[in-house]
Write a protein that holds these residues in place. Sequence first.
Motif, PDB file in Angstrom:
ATOM      1  N   ASN A  73      16.805  19.677  -1.487  1.00 33.22           N
ATOM      2  CA  ASN A  73      17.063  20.477  -0.288  1.00 33.22           C
ATOM      3  C   ASN A  73      16.345  21.828  -0.344  1.00 33.22           C
ATOM      4  O   ASN A  73      16.894  22.864   0.022  1.00 33.22           O
ATOM      5  N   ILE A  74      15.097  21.794  -0.805  1.00 32.65           N
ATOM      6  CA  ILE A  74      14.260  22.990  -0.885  1.00 32.65           C
ATOM      7  C   ILE A  74      13.304  22.976   0.300  1.00 32.65           C
ATOM      8  O   ILE A  74      12.671  21.961   0.592  1.00 32.65           O
ATOM      9  N   ALA A  75      13.171  24.099   0.969  1.00 31.63           N
ATOM     10  CA  ALA A  75      12.457  24.138   2.248  1.00 31.63           C
ATOM     11  C   ALA A  75      10.947  23.986   2.102  1.00 31.63           C
ATOM     12  O   ALA A  75      10.297  23.366   2.943  1.00 31.63           O
ATOM     13  N   SER A  76      10.355  24.559   1.049  1.00 29.31           N
ATOM     14  CA  SER A  76       8.900  24.562   0.946  1.00 29.31           C
ATOM     15  C   SER A  76       8.470  24.629  -0.512  1.00 29.31           C
ATOM     16  O   SER A  76       9.285  24.884  -1.412  1.00 29.31           O
ATOM     17  N   SER A  77       7.171  24.437  -0.732  1.00 33.98           N
ATOM     18  CA  SER A  77       6.623  24.537  -2.084  1.00 33.98           C
ATOM     19  C   SER A  77       6.746  25.957  -2.616  1.00 33.98           C
ATOM     20  O   SER A  77       6.983  26.164  -3.816  1.00 33.98           O
ATOM     21  N   GLU A  78       6.577  26.933  -1.723  1.00 33.24           N
ATOM     22  CA  GLU A  78       6.707  28.330  -2.156  1.00 33.24           C
ATOM     23  C   GLU A  78       8.130  28.618  -2.633  1.00 33.24           C
ATOM     24  O   GLU A  78       8.336  29.323  -3.633  1.00 33.24           O
ATOM     25  N   GLU A  79       9.123  28.074  -1.929  1.00 31.30           N
ATOM     26  CA  GLU A  79      10.510  28.260  -2.355  1.00 31.30           C
ATOM     27  C   GLU A  79      10.770  27.569  -3.687  1.00 31.30           C
ATOM     28  O   GLU A  79      11.518  28.093  -4.529  1.00 31.30           O
ATOM     29  N   ALA A  80      10.132  26.413  -3.889  1.00 37.08           N
ATOM     30  CA  ALA A  80      10.303  25.704  -5.160  1.00 37.08           C
ATOM     31  C   ALA A  80       9.753  26.523  -6.322  1.00 37.08           C
ATOM     32  O   ALA A  80      10.372  26.607  -7.392  1.00 37.08           O
ATOM     33  N   GLN A  81       8.600  27.167  -6.125  1.00 38.90           N
ATOM     34  CA  GLN A  81       8.003  27.971  -7.185  1.00 38.90           C
ATOM     35  C   GLN A  81       8.852  29.190  -7.522  1.00 38.90           C
ATOM     36  O   GLN A  81       8.773  29.707  -8.634  1.00 38.90           O
ATOM     37  N   ALA A  82       9.672  29.608  -6.584  1.00 34.85           N
ATOM     38  CA  ALA A  82      10.561  30.747  -6.834  1.00 34.85           C
ATOM     39  C   ALA A  82      11.939  30.312  -7.325  1.00 34.85           C
ATOM     40  O   ALA A  82      12.808  31.148  -7.548  1.00 34.85           O
ATOM     41  N   THR A  83      12.129  29.001  -7.490  1.00 34.92           N
ATOM     42  CA  THR A  83      13.431  28.458  -7.902  1.00 34.92           C
ATOM     43  C   THR A  83      13.390  28.062  -9.370  1.00 34.92           C
ATOM     44  O   THR A  83      12.551  27.248  -9.769  1.00 34.92           O
ATOM     45  N   HIS A  84      14.270  28.609 -10.170  1.00 36.24           N
ATOM     46  CA  HIS A  84      14.369  28.227 -11.575  1.00 36.24           C
ATOM     47  C   HIS A  84      15.030  26.858 -11.684  1.00 36.24           C
ATOM     48  O   HIS A  84      15.933  26.519 -10.909  1.00 36.24           O
ATOM     49  N   LEU A  85      14.552  26.067 -12.633  1.00 39.87           N
ATOM     50  CA  LEU A  85      15.125  24.741 -12.840  1.00 39.87           C
ATOM     51  C   LEU A  85      16.614  24.829 -13.141  1.00 39.87           C
ATOM     52  O   LEU A  85      17.411  23.998 -12.674  1.00 39.87           O
ATOM     53  N   SER A  86      17.030  25.836 -13.897  1.00 38.24           N
ATOM     54  CA  SER A  86      18.431  25.956 -14.293  1.00 38.24           C
ATOM     55  C   SER A  86      19.350  26.172 -13.093  1.00 38.24           C
ATOM     56  O   SER A  86      20.528  25.827 -13.144  1.00 38.24           O
ATOM     57  N   SER A  87      18.808  26.728 -11.986  1.00 39.16           N
ATOM     58  CA  SER A  87      19.655  26.951 -10.806  1.00 39.16           C
ATOM     59  C   SER A  87      20.018  25.656 -10.103  1.00 39.16           C
ATOM     60  O   SER A  87      20.915  25.635  -9.262  1.00 39.16           O
ATOM     61  N   LEU A  88      19.317  24.555 -10.432  1.00 43.85           N
ATOM     62  CA  LEU A  88      19.602  23.257  -9.814  1.00 43.85           C
ATOM     63  C   LEU A  88      20.446  22.360 -10.715  1.00 43.85           C
ATOM     64  O   LEU A  88      20.749  21.218 -10.334  1.00 43.85           O
ATOM     65  N   ILE A  89      20.810  22.865 -11.884  1.00 40.80           N
ATOM     66  CA  ILE A  89      21.531  22.045 -12.863  1.00 40.80           C
ATOM     67  C   ILE A  89      22.866  22.703 -13.181  1.00 40.80           C
ATOM     68  O   ILE A  89      22.907  23.907 -13.490  1.00 40.80           O
ATOM     69  N   PRO A  90      23.974  21.970 -13.115  1.00 39.01           N
ATOM     70  CA  PRO A  90      25.270  22.539 -13.509  1.00 39.01           C
ATOM     71  C   PRO A  90      25.224  23.058 -14.939  1.00 39.01           C
ATOM     72  O   PRO A  90      24.463  22.561 -15.780  1.00 39.01           O
ATOM     73  N   VAL A  91      26.047  24.047 -15.226  1.00 40.23           N
ATOM     74  CA  VAL A  91      26.028  24.708 -16.541  1.00 40.23           C
ATOM     75  C   VAL A  91      26.237  23.709 -17.670  1.00 40.23           C
ATOM     76  O   VAL A  91      25.602  23.797 -18.729  1.00 40.23           O
ATOM     77  N   ALA A  92      27.091  22.725 -17.454  1.00 40.20           N
ATOM     78  CA  ALA A  92      27.402  21.762 -18.514  1.00 40.20           C
ATOM     79  C   ALA A  92      26.176  20.981 -18.952  1.00 40.20           C
ATOM     80  O   ALA A  92      26.063  20.592 -20.124  1.00 40.20           O
ATOM     81  N   ASP A  93      25.229  20.730 -18.029  1.00 42.23           N
ATOM     82  CA  ASP A  93      24.046  19.939 -18.365  1.00 42.23           C
ATOM     83  C   ASP A  93      22.825  20.790 -18.676  1.00 42.23           C
ATOM     84  O   ASP A  93      21.793  20.255 -19.104  1.00 42.23           O
ATOM     85  N   GLN A  94      22.909  22.102 -18.467  1.00 34.18           N
ATOM     86  CA  GLN A  94      21.769  22.963 -18.772  1.00 34.18           C
ATOM     87  C   GLN A  94      21.429  22.951 -20.257  1.00 34.18           C
ATOM     88  O   GLN A  94      20.257  23.023 -20.637  1.00 34.18           O
ATOM     89  N   LYS A  95      22.443  22.842 -21.100  1.00 38.15           N
ATOM     90  CA  LYS A  95      22.219  22.824 -22.552  1.00 38.15           C
ATOM     91  C   LYS A  95      21.436  21.594 -22.995  1.00 38.15           C
ATOM     92  O   LYS A  95      20.833  21.597 -24.067  1.00 38.15           O
ATOM     93  N   LEU A  96      21.449  20.557 -22.164  1.00 37.69           N
ATOM     94  CA  LEU A  96      20.702  19.341 -22.479  1.00 37.69           C
ATOM     95  C   LEU A  96      19.299  19.392 -21.890  1.00 37.69           C
ATOM     96  O   LEU A  96      18.308  19.159 -22.591  1.00 37.69           O
ATOM     97  N   VAL A  97      19.185  19.706 -20.608  1.00 39.28           N
ATOM     98  CA  VAL A  97      17.922  19.563 -19.896  1.00 39.28           C
ATOM     99  C   VAL A  97      16.926  20.668 -20.236  1.00 39.28           C
ATOM    100  O   VAL A  97      15.749  20.391 -20.497  1.00 39.28           O
ATOM    101  N   ILE A  98      17.375  21.922 -20.253  1.00 32.33           N
ATOM    102  CA  ILE A  98      16.443  23.037 -20.445  1.00 32.33           C
ATOM    103  C   ILE A  98      15.761  22.987 -21.816  1.00 32.33           C
ATOM    104  O   ILE A  98      14.527  23.068 -21.902  1.00 32.33           O
ATOM    105  N   PRO A  99      16.500  22.839 -22.934  1.00 30.78           N
ATOM    106  CA  PRO A  99      15.803  22.733 -24.231  1.00 30.78           C
ATOM    107  C   PRO A  99      14.898  21.518 -24.313  1.00 30.78           C
ATOM    108  O   PRO A  99      13.822  21.590 -24.924  1.00 30.78           O
ATOM    109  N   LEU A 100      15.324  20.408 -23.700  1.00 33.17           N
ATOM    110  CA  LEU A 100      14.495  19.203 -23.727  1.00 33.17           C
ATOM    111  C   LEU A 100      13.187  19.434 -22.977  1.00 33.17           C
ATOM    112  O   LEU A 100      12.108  19.026 -23.440  1.00 33.17           O
TER     113      LEU A 100
END
Length: 511
Positions: A169-196
């Motif tokens: 649900n991101i409006a544009s490519s420019e908005e995606a580039q300004a969006t951190h991956l961690s903001s799309l992932i619940p805190v419980a799963d950030q410890k898995l996805v971000i280090p990986l």
Amino acid sequence: MICLLIAVGELPTDLLEQVLVNTGISVEFVVANNREALIKALARAPQLVFYAADQHQSRGKLLANTLAHYSSDSCLIRVTPNKWHKPMRTRQGIDVFTIATAAQTTLHHQMEFILHYAQLKQNFRQAKHLLSLAELRSQWLVENAQEAFAYIANNQHLYANAAYLTLMNIASSEEAQATHLSSLIPVADQKLVIPLSTQVERLALPSHRTIASFRPIGKAVLRCEIRLTPAVYRGQRCAQLQVTPIIQPQLLENEPENSANPWQKQNQALAIAQNEPQKSLLRLQLHETLNLHTATLPALYIANNLATTRQGQALQRNELLSLLADPRKRIELDHWNLQQIIQRLPTLNQKNPLATSPQILLELGTWFWKSAKLRTQLISQLSSSPLATQLILALRYADLVEYADTVKMAAPLIKASGLRFALMEVTFESIQLATYLKLFRVALIQLAPAIGATMAVERAVPNALNHLLLALKPHSIPLMVDGLVDIASMNRLSSSEVGYLYGPILERLSS
């Protein structure tokens, strides 16, 4: 390996050729004694260019500039009688070596080093070129993929394709580039996805797949299968992220609680139209098609409705659907048909005791594209049901064109569900057919009934039909010719690659 010898000045050509041959490396010699021959030889991109050193080094500077213009990967070798100099690189990026010919043993070692360096440089250049081609090809595939892909570096989006933008649900490519991956992932799963993601990006680990939750902007949490792969995007090392939603048999947030559900035990009244008969006067018929390839194709039944008014008038399916002006009534009809199919499936399987289970074709109304919530609910329910292996959901080709934007947005979820679909009322002018074959798991193509009906008049199989069959062959998708009204047309088609036949003539023969 090509070695260019510039026969100007006191260049010991014979000695150089002998030393190069003694190294054991396959070498092709090219001699140039004027500028025209030099330019022609440089067009072959020689790895080594030898010239005799002059006192003021003007010849070397001129040659370096020429190489930079015509063959920048070539190494320039300055040949002197007894003066050796360490390798250097000019401002134009040309590698220059100085060798001494007085000592034969030393010359042999120097030449081996230069040859291996030139070979290593050539291999590096070729690998870099192939990598750039692979990068361009990968980016093209990602840009045109129906699955959700993004390139991630340092927890930041470098690029996201249209499917990823829609899913998150991101409006544009420019908005995606300004969006951190961690903001799309619940805190419980950030410890898995971000280090990986960091490990895959920095250590170039092999492709890694796992399950994690994502929270699209402003939407409910999705459980997804993700795959992280080392990648390069515009020369930058990164991780390629592929996200595939896992369809779960549960209602999404804010879905209507009273949505029609074919798994409900209680029967809901189905009004065909205002003051028309109730569901007790409605029947579901399963018409068997003529299977022309029983050895490879399963039996196919078409789900059809027959209704009777209180005055005893029979209503065919098309007449029945014309009475359902209220879209909610069409939704109830489609769900009621699913409920009836579930009840009749055991009997149908007993009638066909073959290894391949019979398939049932059920057409859905336009509500499937108009209501995202009901569409998601139906997909969730069917994807977790045994009925999914025997059900083919029919979608009208004209509806796909009319709701093209919705189709593109819903395609990743639909394809991930594993459900199979049929494209109905396809014509020979359906130019976007190939696109829709990629969007869904297409199990059947139905030719528009009007085409089948005209075969009785033309008394021939259209050439366009053979072209369509040829286009479908690589996809292994059977074609059903509908609308047949005479036996002669059936006989003409029986020796073709058509999978199924259907039409009024078959209904009369089976009645």
